[in-house]
Design a protein around this motif. Structure first.
Motif, PDB file in Angstrom:
ATOM      1  N   PHE A   1      55.676 -14.743 -32.009  1.00 55.23           N
ATOM      2  CA  PHE A   1      55.017 -15.741 -31.165  1.00 55.23           C
ATOM      3  C   PHE A   1      54.329 -16.835 -31.981  1.00 55.23           C
ATOM      4  N   PHE A   2      53.463 -16.447 -32.914  1.00 47.98           N
ATOM      5  CA  PHE A   2      52.716 -17.453 -33.674  1.00 47.98           C
ATOM      6  C   PHE A   2      53.645 -18.314 -34.520  1.00 47.98           C
TER       7      PHE A   2
ATOM      8  N   THR B   1      56.969 -19.016 -34.055  1.00 47.79           N
ATOM      9  CA  THR B   1      57.790 -19.936 -33.253  1.00 47.79           C
ATOM     10  C   THR B   1      56.923 -20.968 -32.537  1.00 47.79           C
ATOM     11  N   SER B   2      55.715 -20.584 -32.140  1.00 47.20           N
ATOM     12  CA  SER B   2      54.822 -21.546 -31.489  1.00 47.20           C
ATOM     13  C   SER B   2      54.452 -22.671 -32.442  1.00 47.20           C
TER      14      SER B   2
ATOM     15  N   LEU C   1      57.596 -24.881 -32.743  1.00 47.67           N
ATOM     16  CA  LEU C   1      57.821 -25.652 -31.516  1.00 47.67           C
ATOM     17  C   LEU C   1      56.767 -26.735 -31.320  1.00 47.67           C
ATOM     18  N   LEU C   2      55.523 -26.428 -31.632  1.00 46.26           N
ATOM     19  CA  LEU C   2      54.476 -27.431 -31.501  1.00 46.26           C
ATOM     20  C   LEU C   2      54.685 -28.568 -32.489  1.00 46.26           C
TER      21      LEU C   2
ATOM     22  N   CYS D   1      55.301 -32.144 -30.821  1.00 45.56           N
ATOM     23  CA  CYS D   1      53.910 -32.588 -30.844  1.00 45.56           C
ATOM     24  C   CYS D   1      53.711 -33.916 -30.130  1.00 45.56           C
TER      25      CYS D   1
ATOM     26  N   SER E   1      45.915 -27.552 -34.281  1.00 41.19           N
ATOM     27  CA  SER E   1      46.585 -26.509 -33.487  1.00 41.19           C
ATOM     28  C   SER E   1      47.670 -25.816 -34.298  1.00 41.19           C
TER      29      SER E   1
ATOM     30  N   LEU F   1      47.720 -21.876 -35.549  1.00 39.80           N
ATOM     31  CA  LEU F   1      48.842 -20.975 -35.264  1.00 39.80           C
ATOM     32  C   LEU F   1      49.405 -20.378 -36.550  1.00 39.80           C
TER      33      LEU F   1
ATOM     34  N   ASP G   1      49.391 -16.494 -37.605  1.00 40.42           N
ATOM     35  CA  ASP G   1      50.647 -15.860 -38.005  1.00 40.42           C
ATOM     36  C   ASP G   1      50.490 -15.151 -39.348  1.00 40.42           C
TER      37      ASP G   1
ATOM     38  N   CYS H   1      62.026 -18.392 -40.267  1.00 40.79           N
ATOM     39  CA  CYS H   1      60.993 -19.419 -40.028  1.00 40.79           C
ATOM     40  C   CYS H   1      60.665 -20.253 -41.262  1.00 40.79           C
TER      41      CYS H   1
END
Length: 198
Positions: free
Chosen positions: A36-37, A39-40, A43-44, A48, A61, A65, A69, A127
């Motif tokens: 989650f952290f 990929t978030s 994606l952010l 953005c 932000s 994240l 992570d 990632c």
């Protein structure tokens, strides 16, 4: 230094509760937050401009994240999903020692599954590749203001990747020697194949 089964128990090792229900993923919440952290943050970074036109809000932000992570992977998911952990310890003389540890596992006491291991390593390897691509795209597009964010993503994700690879292959081994040994073995196998073929 690598230790097998040291005096300090690994996170979750105290729980000897055997789950009677067979499941491919024994730690679904940990598996979720492992991805989650990461990929978030990616994606952010990509979206953005869609979420906010304020650079500082996006930067803070994304860094939050990435920090969540780093902490989650280093302190929770590595221990529960693959039974590995690493940390730095300073002795009485002020010398810093990196410790890479893997848990001994028997077939009957296995607390990790193949699915969890695949989730862990896939997230850990894929990632950072995105952050490398972001680094080059930031340089090419001359968006220098994003360089600090991208470098932070690279450093945090590569630190975890390096630490867990060292845990997996052995903390005392030098990764260059392992890579040379692997390449040497592959070249030797290839040479044998070519000599056997008529």
């Amino acid at each position: 230094m690598i230790r097998q089964g040291s005096e300090a128990p690994l996170f979750g090792e105290d729980d000897d509760v055997i789950n009677t229900r067979k499941s491919n993923i024994k730690h679904p919440i940990v598996s979720f937050f492992h991805l989650f952290f990461r990929t978030s943050a990616i994606l952010l970074y990509v979206m953005c401009d869609f979420f906010s036109s304020r650079f500082i809000v996006c930067m803070v932000s994304i860094i939050l994240l990435l920090s969540c992570d780093f902490w989650t992977v280093k302190n929770v998911s590595g221990r529960l999903l693959v039974g590995l952990r690493w940390w730095n310890q300073v002795d009485e003389n002020g010398n810093s020692h990196w410790i890479f540890e893997s848990r001994k596992q028997t077939q009957s006491q296995s607390t990790t599954t193949g699915a969890e291991s695949r989730i862990f390593w896939l997230g850990l390897i894929v990632c950072p590749i995105f952050w490398i691509l972001f680094f080059f795209s930031t340089i090419i597009s001359l968006q220098i203001k994003w360089l600090a964010v991208v470098v932070m993503g690279l450093v945090l994700q590569w630190a975890n990747l390096y630490g867990y690879v060292r845990c997996k292959v052995g903390g005392k081994s030098d990764l260059k020697d392992i890579a040379k040994g692997y390449l040497g073995a592959q070249l030797f196998k290839q040479a044998l194949k070519t000599t056997e073929e008529p």
